[in-house]
Design a protein around this motif. Sequence first.
Motif, PDB file in Angstrom:
ATOM      1  N   UNK A 114       9.009  -7.119  -5.910  1.00 24.89           N
ATOM      2  CA  UNK A 114       8.409  -6.448  -7.072  1.00 24.89           C
ATOM      3  C   UNK A 114       7.391  -5.402  -6.641  1.00 24.89           C
ATOM      4  N   UNK A 115       6.633  -5.701  -5.587  1.00 24.28           N
ATOM      5  CA  UNK A 115       5.653  -4.745  -5.069  1.00 24.28           C
ATOM      6  C   UNK A 115       6.357  -3.496  -4.526  1.00 24.28           C
ATOM      7  N   UNK A 116       7.450  -3.692  -3.806  1.00 24.45           N
ATOM      8  CA  UNK A 116       8.220  -2.560  -3.271  1.00 24.45           C
ATOM      9  C   UNK A 116       8.793  -1.726  -4.412  1.00 24.45           C
ATOM     10  N   UNK A 117       9.286  -2.387  -5.446  1.00 28.18           N
ATOM     11  CA  UNK A 117       9.818  -1.687  -6.616  1.00 28.18           C
ATOM     12  C   UNK A 117       8.733  -0.821  -7.259  1.00 28.18           C
ATOM     13  N   UNK A 118       7.518  -1.344  -7.362  1.00 25.55           N
ATOM     14  CA  UNK A 118       6.394  -0.569  -7.916  1.00 25.55           C
ATOM     15  C   UNK A 118       6.115   0.660  -7.056  1.00 25.55           C
ATOM     16  N   UNK A 119       6.144   0.480  -5.721  1.00 23.27           N
ATOM     17  CA  UNK A 119       5.913   1.608  -4.825  1.00 23.27           C
ATOM     18  C   UNK A 119       6.983   2.686  -5.009  1.00 23.27           C
ATOM     19  N   UNK A 120       8.223   2.258  -5.200  1.00 25.17           N
ATOM     20  CA  UNK A 120       9.312   3.212  -5.428  1.00 25.17           C
ATOM     21  C   UNK A 120       9.097   3.987  -6.719  1.00 25.17           C
ATOM     22  N   UNK A 121       8.655   3.295  -7.762  1.00 25.98           N
ATOM     23  CA  UNK A 121       8.413   3.950  -9.049  1.00 25.98           C
ATOM     24  C   UNK A 121       7.277   4.955  -8.966  1.00 25.98           C
ATOM     25  N   UNK A 122       6.372   4.759  -7.987  1.00 22.21           N
ATOM     26  CA  UNK A 122       5.266   5.697  -7.790  1.00 22.21           C
ATOM     27  C   UNK A 122       5.645   6.843  -6.862  1.00 22.21           C
ATOM     28  N   UNK A 123       6.910   6.849  -6.390  1.00 23.44           N
ATOM     29  CA  UNK A 123       7.382   7.964  -5.589  1.00 23.44           C
ATOM     30  C   UNK A 123       7.557   7.715  -4.101  1.00 23.44           C
ATOM     31  N   UNK A 124       7.379   6.478  -3.640  1.00 17.84           N
ATOM     32  CA  UNK A 124       7.585   6.170  -2.220  1.00 17.84           C
ATOM     33  C   UNK A 124       9.057   6.386  -1.864  1.00 17.84           C
ATOM     34  N   UNK A 125       9.314   6.736  -0.619  1.00 17.84           N
ATOM     35  CA  UNK A 125      10.690   6.976  -0.159  1.00 17.84           C
ATOM     36  C   UNK A 125      11.390   5.650   0.136  1.00 17.84           C
ATOM     37  N   UNK A 126      12.576   5.491  -0.436  1.00 16.55           N
ATOM     38  CA  UNK A 126      13.349   4.258  -0.279  1.00 16.55           C
ATOM     39  C   UNK A 126      13.595   3.951   1.195  1.00 16.55           C
ATOM     40  N   UNK A 127      14.064   4.960   1.948  1.00 16.37           N
ATOM     41  CA  UNK A 127      14.404   4.747   3.352  1.00 16.37           C
ATOM     42  C   UNK A 127      13.200   4.311   4.180  1.00 16.37           C
ATOM     43  N   UNK A 128      12.039   4.874   3.897  1.00 14.50           N
ATOM     44  CA  UNK A 128      10.818   4.516   4.617  1.00 14.50           C
ATOM     45  C   UNK A 128      10.454   3.056   4.366  1.00 14.50           C
TER      46      UNK A 128
END
Length: 92
Positions: free
Chosen positions: A19-33
């Motif tokens: 869930x934390x990773x999903x939140x980071x993705x929604x804030x614009x973090x790069x999936x591959x990173x």
Amino acid sequence: MASTAHALHILVKHKEQAEDILKQLKKGAKFQTLAKKHSTCPSGKKGGDLGEFRRGTMVPQFDKVCFSCEVLTPQLVKTKFGWHIIKVLYRT
């Protein structure tokens, strides 16, 4: 109906981490990173890239999401391997 899909995924053991990773993705973090940093699957080294695969190749819960979810929108799913964040790039 699509017979193949190309997806990226991040595999972790705990729902909270997923869930934390999903939140980071929604804030614009790069999936591959994030995949390289967090995924316990060997595909993590390749940014979570699973390549193109046929319907029925993956475990049922994973397969269902890959062939029914919105393309390019990360989804959370639990399988016997742990928690996956899946991003389908395209289906054919």
